[in-house]
Every structure is written in structure tokens, then in C-alpha cells.
Scaffold this motif. Sequence first.
Motif, PDB file in Angstrom:
ATOM      1  N   ALA A   1      97.371 -51.425 -43.366  1.00  0.00           N
ATOM      2  CA  ALA A   1      95.965 -51.837 -43.302  1.00  0.00           C
ATOM      3  C   ALA A   1      95.505 -52.403 -44.640  1.00  0.00           C
ATOM      4  N   GLU A   2      95.954 -51.810 -45.731  1.00  0.00           N
ATOM      5  CA  GLU A   2      95.579 -52.309 -47.052  1.00  0.00           C
ATOM      6  C   GLU A   2      96.134 -53.708 -47.284  1.00  0.00           C
ATOM      7  N   THR A   3      97.353 -53.931 -46.810  1.00  0.00           N
ATOM      8  CA  THR A   3      97.950 -55.264 -46.952  1.00  0.00           C
ATOM      9  C   THR A   3      97.159 -56.311 -46.175  1.00  0.00           C
ATOM     10  N   VAL A   4      96.773 -55.975 -44.930  1.00  0.00           N
ATOM     11  CA  VAL A   4      96.008 -56.915 -44.108  1.00  0.00           C
ATOM     12  C   VAL A   4      94.684 -57.265 -44.782  1.00  0.00           C
ATOM     13  N   LEU A   5      93.978 -56.273 -45.253  1.00  0.00           N
ATOM     14  CA  LEU A   5      92.670 -56.513 -45.876  1.00  0.00           C
ATOM     15  C   LEU A   5      92.811 -57.275 -47.188  1.00  0.00           C
TER      16      LEU A   5
ATOM     17  N   GLN B   1      95.241 -59.364 -48.031  1.00  0.00           N
ATOM     18  CA  GLN B   1      95.611 -60.755 -47.757  1.00  0.00           C
ATOM     19  C   GLN B   1      94.426 -61.580 -47.279  1.00  0.00           C
ATOM     20  N   ALA B   2      93.459 -60.922 -46.645  1.00  0.00           N
ATOM     21  CA  ALA B   2      92.267 -61.638 -46.182  1.00  0.00           C
ATOM     22  C   ALA B   2      91.221 -61.789 -47.282  1.00  0.00           C
ATOM     23  N   GLY B   3      91.497 -61.244 -48.472  1.00  0.00           N
ATOM     24  CA  GLY B   3      90.584 -61.400 -49.595  1.00  0.00           C
ATOM     25  C   GLY B   3      89.481 -60.367 -49.662  1.00  0.00           C
ATOM     26  N   TYR B   4      89.612 -59.256 -48.939  1.00  0.00           N
ATOM     27  CA  TYR B   4      88.577 -58.227 -48.950  1.00  0.00           C
ATOM     28  C   TYR B   4      88.881 -57.170 -50.018  1.00  0.00           C
ATOM     29  N   GLU B   5      87.808 -56.628 -50.591  1.00  0.00           N
ATOM     30  CA  GLU B   5      87.915 -55.501 -51.515  1.00  0.00           C
ATOM     31  C   GLU B   5      87.603 -54.234 -50.734  1.00  0.00           C
ATOM     32  N   ALA B   6      88.602 -53.366 -50.598  1.00  0.00           N
ATOM     33  CA  ALA B   6      88.442 -52.201 -49.719  1.00  0.00           C
ATOM     34  C   ALA B   6      88.992 -50.951 -50.388  1.00  0.00           C
ATOM     35  N   ALA B   7      88.377 -49.820 -50.056  1.00  0.00           N
ATOM     36  CA  ALA B   7      88.859 -48.502 -50.465  1.00  0.00           C
ATOM     37  C   ALA B   7      89.374 -47.796 -49.228  1.00  0.00           C
ATOM     38  N   LEU B   8      90.642 -47.364 -49.246  1.00  0.00           N
ATOM     39  CA  LEU B   8      91.271 -46.748 -48.086  1.00  0.00           C
ATOM     40  C   LEU B   8      91.639 -45.309 -48.384  1.00  0.00           C
ATOM     41  N   GLU B   9      91.632 -44.488 -47.360  1.00  0.00           N
ATOM     42  CA  GLU B   9      92.060 -43.100 -47.448  1.00  0.00           C
ATOM     43  C   GLU B   9      92.657 -42.705 -46.118  1.00  0.00           C
ATOM     44  N   ASN B  10      93.562 -41.720 -46.168  1.00  0.00           N
ATOM     45  CA  ASN B  10      94.095 -41.222 -44.900  1.00  0.00           C
ATOM     46  C   ASN B  10      93.882 -39.720 -44.814  1.00  0.00           C
TER      47      ASN B  10
ATOM     48  N   GLY C   1      81.014 -61.515 -40.148  1.00  0.00           N
ATOM     49  CA  GLY C   1      81.997 -62.359 -40.811  1.00  0.00           C
ATOM     50  C   GLY C   1      83.350 -61.713 -40.995  1.00  0.00           C
ATOM     51  N   PHE C   2      83.542 -60.504 -40.461  1.00  0.00           N
ATOM     52  CA  PHE C   2      84.802 -59.800 -40.653  1.00  0.00           C
ATOM     53  C   PHE C   2      85.875 -60.412 -39.759  1.00  0.00           C
ATOM     54  N   SER C   3      87.013 -60.766 -40.333  1.00  0.00           N
ATOM     55  CA  SER C   3      88.022 -61.560 -39.614  1.00  0.00           C
ATOM     56  C   SER C   3      89.321 -60.820 -39.349  1.00  0.00           C
ATOM     57  N   CYS C   4      89.372 -59.512 -39.644  1.00  0.00           N
ATOM     58  CA  CYS C   4      90.650 -58.800 -39.554  1.00  0.00           C
ATOM     59  C   CYS C   4      90.722 -57.825 -38.387  1.00  0.00           C
ATOM     60  N   THR C   5      89.746 -57.840 -37.503  1.00  0.00           N
ATOM     61  CA  THR C   5      89.709 -56.839 -36.439  1.00  0.00           C
ATOM     62  C   THR C   5      90.955 -56.890 -35.568  1.00  0.00           C
ATOM     63  N   GLU C   6      91.324 -58.079 -35.097  1.00  0.00           N
ATOM     64  CA  GLU C   6      92.474 -58.204 -34.195  1.00  0.00           C
ATOM     65  C   GLU C   6      93.764 -57.815 -34.892  1.00  0.00           C
ATOM     66  N   ARG C   7      93.926 -58.217 -36.150  1.00  0.00           N
ATOM     67  CA  ARG C   7      95.156 -57.882 -36.871  1.00  0.00           C
ATOM     68  C   ARG C   7      95.265 -56.381 -37.112  1.00  0.00           C
ATOM     69  N   LEU C   8      94.148 -55.717 -37.396  1.00  0.00           N
ATOM     70  CA  LEU C   8      94.178 -54.273 -37.604  1.00  0.00           C
ATOM     71  C   LEU C   8      94.479 -53.535 -36.305  1.00  0.00           C
ATOM     72  N   GLN C   9      93.930 -54.025 -35.185  1.00  0.00           N
ATOM     73  CA  GLN C   9      94.202 -53.389 -33.895  1.00  0.00           C
ATOM     74  C   GLN C   9      95.665 -53.531 -33.493  1.00  0.00           C
ATOM     75  N   ALA C  10      96.331 -54.578 -33.992  1.00  0.00           N
ATOM     76  CA  ALA C  10      97.720 -54.834 -33.619  1.00  0.00           C
ATOM     77  C   ALA C  10      98.725 -54.166 -34.547  1.00  0.00           C
ATOM     78  N   LEU C  11      98.259 -53.395 -35.529  1.00  0.00           N
ATOM     79  CA  LEU C  11      99.190 -52.760 -36.462  1.00  0.00           C
ATOM     80  C   LEU C  11     100.086 -51.763 -35.740  1.00  0.00           C
ATOM     81  N   PRO C  12     101.378 -51.708 -36.094  1.00  0.00           N
ATOM     82  CA  PRO C  12     102.267 -50.711 -35.481  1.00  0.00           C
ATOM     83  C   PRO C  12     101.786 -49.293 -35.804  1.00  0.00           C
ATOM     84  N   GLY C  13     101.717 -48.470 -34.802  1.00  0.00           N
ATOM     85  CA  GLY C  13     101.280 -47.092 -34.998  1.00  0.00           C
ATOM     86  C   GLY C  13      99.795 -46.882 -34.846  1.00  0.00           C
ATOM     87  N   ALA C  14      99.001 -47.954 -34.711  1.00  0.00           N
ATOM     88  CA  ALA C  14      97.554 -47.827 -34.536  1.00  0.00           C
ATOM     89  C   ALA C  14      97.234 -47.854 -33.057  1.00  0.00           C
TER      90      ALA C  14
END
Length: 739
Positions: A575-579, A581-590, A376-389
Motif C-alpha cells: 500500500a505504501e508503494t502504491v501511494l 508512486q501516485a505522489g501522495y504523502e501518507a502515514a501508514l500503520e498496521n 481527487g484520490f486516484s488509488c482506490t482501485e489499485r489498493l482494492q486489487a492488492l494481493p491479500g486485501a
Amino acid sequence: MWKELTRAHLAHDRATRRTVTAAALAAAFFLALLGCLFYNLWVYEIARITTQEGGWQARVTLAQTGDGAAEAIAALEQFAHIESVQVNEALSDPGQTVLDLTFDDVRGVYRQLPLIAQRLGLDAGALAAHETLLSRYLVTDPQDPTPPLLLPFFLAVFGAVAAALVLLIRNAFAITMQSRLHQFGILSSVGATPRQLRAVLLQEAAALCALPLLAGTALGLAACWGVILAVNRAAAGVAGRQDAVFTLHPLVVASTLLASFLTVLLSAWLPARKLARLTPLQALRGGEAPRRWKRCRAPLLSLCFGVRGELAAGALRAQRRSLRIANVSLLLSFLGFTAMLCFFTLSGISTRLTYFERYQDAWDVMATVQNASLAGFSCTERLQALPGAESCVVYEKHAARCLLPAAQQSEALQALGGLTAVAGDETMLQGDVFAVEAPAVVLDDKSFLAYCKQVGISPSLDGAILLDRVWDSLHSHFRARQYVPFVQPDIAALELQSLDGAQRVQLPLLGGTDTPPNLREEYDQYTLVQFWPQSLWETVGAPLAADAGAAEVSVRLLGRDGITPAECEALQAQAETVLHQAGYEAALENRIAERQANDRMIAGMQAILGAFCLLLAAIGLANVFLNTLGFVGQRRREFARYLSLGMTPKELRSLFWIEAAVIAGRPLAVTLPLTALVVAFMLQASRLDPALFWAEAPVLPIVLFAALIVGVVALAYALGARRVLSGDLSEILKDDSLR
């Protein structure tokens, strides 16, 4: 009369005043600093635990809701020592009610829990104490054989520092009181009692130490504020950390003042008691009758310096009791400093090799999306298209078990004795079948096809790829692992079952490889890891997902080679903005921020431990100064006798340098071999190449710390030599018999 005598002595002997004042100021400063730091650490721990885990002290789980739960709440509110009863809405559900309790007497929590269980008719498993929070109040479970010892450890450190300061200041008072022995002998001969003499000495101590105690306490509290401010700045980027807030309670100020006062009082009382018990004749002669002199055997000093070495060794032996604090403090400080630096150097090398450098080309940004599934994950294409990714892989992980017949082990593995031999676990074999942990990593279809090309397997979505390797622990160590194939090369399918054993599936295999996909994942060495395409998992593997209700999706983003910290931060924010906006609860780290936070945390720990080592060194060096500058009169008489025996002033001065070399060199001579042994042991245990350690060995900080000890000891003895050898020493011999 006694007050006038005290005032006259203090007005006349300014050196005494300075020595005792400095010692009292240092004691109050260190005790206030440590006491305030420990209190603020305690407050921070309470706030952190309360924020992360809640402020409850005990928790009751009821198997009923509604009226039954209401009756239990009413019964709990009748208990005399229960302060509040709150329903925990987050943990309660239609089948149970969870209650959080607080008590008016926190020390009685463990006594009250059995009474609560008896009153409500519950078994022991339905009640739980908040052990972490209670341990911060020094309340531990009497049935726990290993209670938390963090706070008792801090209290023990505080007590040890106070004891060290008592011994240090005691030497200062002993030195200053020794100069008044002749006066005390006269007073004692005309009728002064030991009690009166002790009172005079304690009055002088109180008069000298009142203002230094207040000033030292104020400076210590101010230094604590500065330390907390510095720690907050150093740890500003540590994820999940909350800032410490400087807190000052009136009881803390009163306690530190009381501790400082008792420290100084005890420090003054010990030598005062000893001096007041001397007979008038002993006091007039300058102390207790000297013991018969025995030749002090010091082979090394005798070999290097001849008679002068033996004389210096005899002087050090005579001062061994007064220099005990210096010897112990300098040894512990230098040993602790070198061991600490070597440990952090080895730990940093190991962490860098096994984590940061190992995975630096595997990820730049990681996102863990809670309560989501790959289907059900819907952000794969948007994350792949991020500048710098440049690369994006979305995957999820599931636990399973593989039933592997013993005959399907590879020939190389069987030659080693089989899986039980290399894994050292006989329980894995059940009859003729191994029950092997078999985690499944499910990739999105596009990433899986790319992985097939990477490992040289014909791209297809009709099967999974097996990580076909097992660690040969018999012929290699964990730092340089050697692998052998796990299964026979002709296996076309594996039999998998869910962890509860309720579901079984046949997994078709496209092939095996010893190269996992480029992810930030650590796989156990004795497991059969499979990499599934998403479409195959949905049709074949879904029954294995025993944790489907708590699924999570991992997103790995890899930027360009040589990505900067700013670019990495920007990629994480996008990436945090994309997730979001899609309504996902995510923990990010770099990756870069995590490494910087790790470096700051280690630097902070080194600063704290280094400051403690400096504190120990300061106590020891202060003891050296007190001895070299305090016993000037005694050393002048000693050196006058040497002068009468034909020694030259140059030879007399060399005695000081020999003593200084022994005092400063002893901790270095003991510490360096011990540190070498500790480093050798750590290198052996960590399996690191010694050349890597020597390339980054903390030689410069250790040399600087050693130079600090040597320089300060040399300064102390240079000042002592100047004061002792100034003037005409021959004049002292004329009335030596009267002293």
C-alpha cells in the motif's frame, strides 16, 4: 601513631573490611547507574525535542516582512544575551515573518522576552518561549502555576536514593565501629580527643572505600550502557521513536564520584561523631548505659509463640532504629511491585477490550493521506486489487453541526429526560433546538452502496445514512453501553450547518441504523454521525467543509481472517508503494505491529519500574544482612543470658526464625490488603469484570518477589544464627561485667 593503628586494625579485622567495602561498592554502583541513566535520559529528551520541535528557545512573530522584518532582526541582534536569530521559513508567509531565537544564558529567557516585546513594540501574544525545551534545563515560566516537573522528579528520586544509601552505609560503619569501642575507651582514657578519634575512623573509611568507589562507578557506567542497549532493542519497533545513544560526559563521571564520596563520608561521619562523644567509661563498657528493660507487648507473637515471641519482639524493638531502612524499603518495594503489576494488568485488559480486540476485524492496515481529497484520490482501485486485501474502504471525515428541534428526539430519548439529561450538558439546548455535533463520514460510492446492503437499507446515492443511536448513560456504564434511538423514525432530512455558522444545507436521509460501517473510528456518544456517499457530498455537502484546505483521506485495508505479522507487513509495504508512486504523502500503520509495539513498550516500562522495586528491596535486604551479621557480639551476650536462664539451643535458634518471619512477613501482611483495596478501586473505576482480572492476575511474579524477600531474609538470619550460636556461649558470661 594513628596511621599505624588504622593499618593494624584493617589488617586484623577482615570482616570489617569486607562489610564496608561491599557497602561502598554498592553505593557507588547505584549512584553511578542512576546518575548516568538520568543524564542519558536528559540528553535523549533534548535531542528528541530538538528533532521534533526545533532547537529554538524563543519565537517572535512579526506582522511585517521585507525591510520591516530586516530592521527587527537587526534590532534583535543588538541584544546582549541573544545568541542567534533565524528566520523560520516553514512558518513564515507573505503576511508575517517568524523568527527563532537562541540565548547565551538559557535561564534568562523569560526575563528577556518582555524586554524584546518592549523594544520591538509587540504585544505578549507575538512572543512565545519553547516551554518544553526550557523545562529540560530546569527553566520554567515564573507565571505558570503548573510548571513541568519531570526533571525535578528525577532529581528528587536521585536524592532519595542517595539518602537511603547514606542510612544503609551508616549502619555498616556503625556496626564495624561498634566493635572498637573498648579500644576507643582505652585511647580516650589516655588523652585521645574526640576529634582525633573521629579522624581515625574517617581515615579508615577513606582507606577502605577508595578502590570500591572507583570500581563501583565503573560498573555503574557499564550497567547504564547495557540498560540503554536493552531499551533500544526492546523499543526497536515503536513508531516515531529514535534510538538513544549512550553519552558520557566527564562532568557526569566527576559528579557521580563526588556524590559517592560524599555519601560514604557522611555515612562514616554520623556514627563516628556519635562514638567519639562517648565518655571513656561508656566506651570501656561497650556503649551507652542500657535503658531499663520494659516488657514488650506483642499479643500476636505471644499468642503464637509464648515467651519466645515476647523475647523476639523485644529484640526487634531494640533493633527498630537499625532496621528502619529494611522495614521501609521492603514495604515500599513489595507494595510498588504488586501495585505496578496489577495496574499494568488492568490497563492491558482494558486496552485489549476497547481497542485491539474491538477493532481486530475492522482493519489490518490504515493509511492517512495528507493534503488529499476523496474526489481527487486516484488509488482506490489499485489498493482494492492488492494481493491479500479482502476489503478496502476509502473515506474522509468532516466536522459539522446539526440543528435538531427538541420535538424530533425519539420517544425513548424523551422518556429519559431528553438529550441534556443523558449527556449532562445544558448548553446544547438553544431555545427549542439542539445544537448537536454532527460529524460527516464520506465513503466512496462503492463502499457506501455495500454499507447500505449491510444495514438493510435500499442502496441509493441520493441520501445519507444516520447513525441513529445515543448512549443511555442513566442506566448503563461505558463498559457495557446501552443505546436508544436518537431521532424520530419518520425524519427524512436533517438541517446541517458549518462550524462557523456561515453555511447551511438540508441533508436527505435514506434511513437510520445503530450499526456503523466496519471502520477503525470512535464516535462520540452524543453526536449525530452521518455516512455520506462521495457523489452526494460533492453536490450537497461541500459547503460544510470548513477545513477543505487541510483535508486528508483515510484508507482502511482488511486482510484475510488470521492474517500473520509477515502478511500484514507485506500488505502495508504494498500500500505504501502504491501511494508513493501516485505522489501522495501518507502515514501508514498496521494492527499487528502496533500491538507488538504497545506490548514492548509496556514490557519496557514494567522492566524499568520492576528494576527500581528490586533496587529498593536490595537496599532493605542489605540492611537485614548488616544487622544480622554485624551485631554478632551483642547477640551472643544476649543469647548467653537466655542460655543461663534455661533455654535450649533449639529454642534460641527459634528466636531467629521468629524475628525473620516478622521482618519478611510484615511487608507482605501490609501490602496484600492494600493491594486488594487498590485493585478493587481500579476495577470499580474501570467497570471491568473481576473474573477477567483474576484470570490474568500476576500471581506468579508477586509470589516470586515475595519468595525472594522471604528467602533472602531467612538466609541472613540463618547465617546470623550460625555465627551467634557457634562456640561456647557460657564463656561470654564469665567476663560480661567487663563489657
